[in-house]
Design a protein around this motif. Sequence first.
Motif, PDB file in Angstrom:
ATOM      1  N   LEU A   1       9.068  -2.261  -5.450  1.00 35.75           N
ATOM      2  CA  LEU A   1       8.138  -2.879  -6.406  1.00 35.75           C
ATOM      3  C   LEU A   1       7.314  -1.744  -7.012  1.00 35.75           C
ATOM      4  O   LEU A   1       6.366  -1.241  -6.399  1.00 35.75           O
TER       5      LEU A   1
ATOM      6  N   ILE B   1       6.180  -0.364  -2.162  1.00 37.49           N
ATOM      7  CA  ILE B   1       5.255  -0.882  -3.171  1.00 37.49           C
ATOM      8  C   ILE B   1       4.373   0.252  -3.664  1.00 37.49           C
ATOM      9  O   ILE B   1       3.629   0.867  -2.901  1.00 37.49           O
TER      10      ILE B   1
ATOM     11  N   LEU C   1       6.447 -11.783  -7.642  1.00 33.90           N
ATOM     12  CA  LEU C   1       5.723 -12.094  -6.401  1.00 33.90           C
ATOM     13  C   LEU C   1       6.557 -12.988  -5.497  1.00 33.90           C
ATOM     14  O   LEU C   1       6.588 -12.800  -4.270  1.00 33.90           O
ATOM     15  N   GLU C   2       7.231 -13.958  -6.103  1.00 37.03           N
ATOM     16  CA  GLU C   2       8.064 -14.880  -5.326  1.00 37.03           C
ATOM     17  C   GLU C   2       9.179 -14.146  -4.605  1.00 37.03           C
ATOM     18  O   GLU C   2       9.398 -14.324  -3.395  1.00 37.03           O
TER      19      GLU C   2
ATOM     20  N   THR D   1       9.479 -10.823  -4.044  1.00 35.50           N
ATOM     21  CA  THR D   1       8.972  -9.799  -3.117  1.00 35.50           C
ATOM     22  C   THR D   1       8.525 -10.432  -1.807  1.00 35.50           C
ATOM     23  O   THR D   1       8.864  -9.944  -0.724  1.00 35.50           O
ATOM     24  N   SER D   2       7.765 -11.523  -1.874  1.00 34.40           N
ATOM     25  CA  SER D   2       7.292 -12.185  -0.656  1.00 34.40           C
ATOM     26  C   SER D   2       8.461 -12.759   0.137  1.00 34.40           C
ATOM     27  O   SER D   2       8.470 -12.718   1.370  1.00 34.40           O
TER      28      SER D   2
ATOM     29  N   LYS E   1       0.880 -15.436  -1.698  1.00 33.11           N
ATOM     30  CA  LYS E   1       2.217 -15.969  -1.465  1.00 33.11           C
ATOM     31  C   LYS E   1       2.587 -15.979   0.023  1.00 33.11           C
ATOM     32  O   LYS E   1       3.212 -16.909   0.519  1.00 33.11           O
ATOM     33  N   LEU E   2       2.191 -14.903   0.720  1.00 34.80           N
ATOM     34  CA  LEU E   2       2.620 -14.720   2.109  1.00 34.80           C
ATOM     35  C   LEU E   2       1.762 -15.490   3.113  1.00 34.80           C
ATOM     36  O   LEU E   2       2.210 -15.817   4.210  1.00 34.80           O
TER      37      LEU E   2
ATOM     38  N   TYR F   1       1.459  -1.574   6.440  1.00 36.49           N
ATOM     39  CA  TYR F   1       1.278  -0.871   5.158  1.00 36.49           C
ATOM     40  C   TYR F   1       1.176   0.617   5.478  1.00 36.49           C
ATOM     41  O   TYR F   1       0.107   1.147   5.679  1.00 36.49           O
TER      42      TYR F   1
ATOM     43  N   LEU G   1       0.045 -10.805  -3.436  1.00 42.05           N
ATOM     44  CA  LEU G   1       1.099 -10.946  -2.424  1.00 42.05           C
ATOM     45  C   LEU G   1       0.630 -11.801  -1.251  1.00 42.05           C
ATOM     46  O   LEU G   1       1.381 -12.659  -0.762  1.00 42.05           O
TER      47      LEU G   1
ATOM     48  N   ILE H   1      -2.515  -6.293  -6.628  1.00 41.64           N
ATOM     49  CA  ILE H   1      -1.192  -6.636  -6.110  1.00 41.64           C
ATOM     50  C   ILE H   1      -1.260  -7.067  -4.652  1.00 41.64           C
ATOM     51  O   ILE H   1      -0.494  -7.939  -4.208  1.00 41.64           O
ATOM     52  N   HIS H   2      -2.190  -6.489  -3.881  1.00 47.83           N
ATOM     53  CA  HIS H   2      -2.336  -6.885  -2.483  1.00 47.83           C
ATOM     54  C   HIS H   2      -2.738  -8.349  -2.383  1.00 47.83           C
ATOM     55  O   HIS H   2      -2.140  -9.126  -1.616  1.00 47.83           O
TER      56      HIS H   2
END
Length: 773
Positions: free
Chosen positions: A347, A205, A190-191, A193-194, A310-311, A318, A307, A303-304
């Motif tokens: 991902l 993704i 996650l880190e 990818t973001s 983090k974001l 998308y 993310l 997963i959404h």
Amino acid sequence: LARSLDLKGYILNRGNAGVRLVLQGDTNQIDKFIEKVEIKKPEISYIESINMRDIKNAALYNDLEIKSSEQGRGVSLTLPPDIAICDDCISDMKNSSLKKYYKYPFIACAVCGPRFTTVKDLPYDRERTTMIKFPFCKEADPVSCIEEYTDSNNRRFHAQTFACSVCGPKYTLYNKSKEIIVKNDIDKILEETSKQILDGKIVAIKGIGGVHLVCLAEYDDILIKLRERKGKRKNKPFALMIPKIDTIQHEFYISNKEKELLTSFRRPIVLLERRDNAIDSKISQQVAPGLNNVGIMLAYSGIHYLLFDKLGNIPLVYTSGNRSSIPMSLDNEEIFTQLNDLADIYLLHNRPIHQRADDSVLRIHDTKVKLIRRSRGYVPEYISLPFKVKIPAALAVGPELTVTGAVLRRNRIFPTQHIGNVTHLETYNFLNNAIFHMKRLLQINDEEIQFITCDAHPAFITTKYARELSEKFNIPLLPIQHHYAHALGLMAENKIKLDEEMIAITTDGVGYAEGNKINSIWGGEILRCSYVNYEKLNSLEPQPMIGGDRCTKYPARMLASILLKKLGVEEARTVFQQLKIQKDLEYGNDELNAIISLWEEANGNFPNKNIPFTSSTGRIFDTVSYLLGACKMKTYRGEPAMKLEALASRGNPENVPLEIEKRYLRDTSGLILDIIDLLNDNRIKREDIASKVQLEIAKEFAKAAIFEARFKSIPYIGLTGGVAYNYSFSTAIRNEVKEAGLTFLEHDKIPPGDAGISIGQLIGGIFKYNQEG
């Protein structure tokens, strides 16, 4: 519910024959069960009817047992669509004390998670889904998955597609060379990818029904990069995903109905209208160039949400992870190949996807749903017909663009998920796979299929496919005229009775004309329809399309064609010079001269193979869009008409002296000349002209339909076809019809556009088969 009322008996899954529930107990308690099941039913369920009967049973039950599934056969499916992650699972996923679920992106339960995309066959049990690859764990913290599955008080009791971090699927992050960046560490995944997304990278993704391309929505340069990589995606709008509605509330108008759908278990993309005065926008104009609405969806899987944690509270692009006109790849190796020069990192997870399903797309007209793409969250739900059908089964293959197939099972029609444009082998194969997967789920034997139905256009690839199926099964092929299929779907959706009729206003871009008239195209007709037959009553003025389909890509060609027909060569040349239309043709003056030469060579012999004639509403809207500067070239289907609607949304029709008495229905040439005259008046704004033109054409259609309905004593007037997505056009017709005291019929469950054609084909096929059989 049954246990809370101390009822005994058993329940078992019977495949597509449904579920059998046998209850034994106090009569009052059983009555309470029936009463409460309607109130407490799951959100994803709906009840068509409840029928009760007493059964003679000598057995006495001591408990309420779940019995092993059996292979029952019926007319329906007990398989729900894919369902957005529920609030309870989101809570579990963010609860650090639940180690097995903490930050686990594939979390699910009995009321949420993947369904249709993972099921291979029925009955719906884990061993017949792609989750068979992931056996339940027997040890986990705080409790194993097998314990949850067998605990009747657990919300994962007999949930088929859940798993945990101990036993379930996993994500892995790869670079473009297919080398692993991070594996088996969701925090680091996650880190990284973001970080890549925030750095402006485009990430592929993999999700529930396919793969998305994801990037920031705020910056022009990132969106332009994505468009350049996708090649043909020069202006086509991208969908956005947001973590919550508050993210975009200041930028868009959101009605209660739109909010209801955005937050529903279906989680479709909903087209929302932008506010004119929005400030501090986080959404680039490159997301939907030239349009007044943007497709928005809420996060719908684990997963959404992880993310966005983090974001932050920002919108993301998308969009479907595929090359234009090619279906999304599902296998990881194929994803790498297809998206090789589109994505920067990947991902991907290791849970197989059995059926791809794009995100569904819709817009709202007041309280009515206008489905544009009916796919994830809707399929495999059926459309129920308002009459009995004795035919056991039949197949429909749809038209050629924005296709769905469909399967008939008695009085229920099961449309497939969105297929796309059947102009490539990959899409052709996808259509075939989707139809036969639905057939398999419905447990339809080959000998039960009584007919194949398709569009009446002989040159469509789907028509060729239908012929092959007809020969394979040795059964009749029943072509159904395109616009009649639109109308039949509308009639059935609105529960029109067998002995009733409807006046249908059918407006779209293209449809093969009545009676196989060569080089003649419909798209702006008024039809008198019953379930058995139809009659054309009126239409827009037929216009030439010099060079055929090139007129759809270059609206300047359509304008030139109309002017040559109306004015003749010499006078048309003068107008061409005035408008400088050669600059908007691919080959400039040479192409304009070729257009004129083709017209002169035809010497009045119309239509012909080089100059078909069309009554299409879409082509007139394209021409007006071009004249008003909204769209010079079509880069995606419907673009000129959509940009005309966007321009009109800023206009006031009251500012334009364009009168309905001109009878524009039968004189669209005169309409075009009047618009050219209006453009010479600098006091009149182009957006006002756009608004007025849409309104006047709508009123003309309504007036003509009302006249026919009154003359023939038909109480129903319906609107269908792709132009019915235009809110102002549709609303104007509805208002005129209602003011005339007639009943206005519109779509709410079946797409007005070509995605709904396969349903109408089957309805037409039923009655054609009964007549010919």
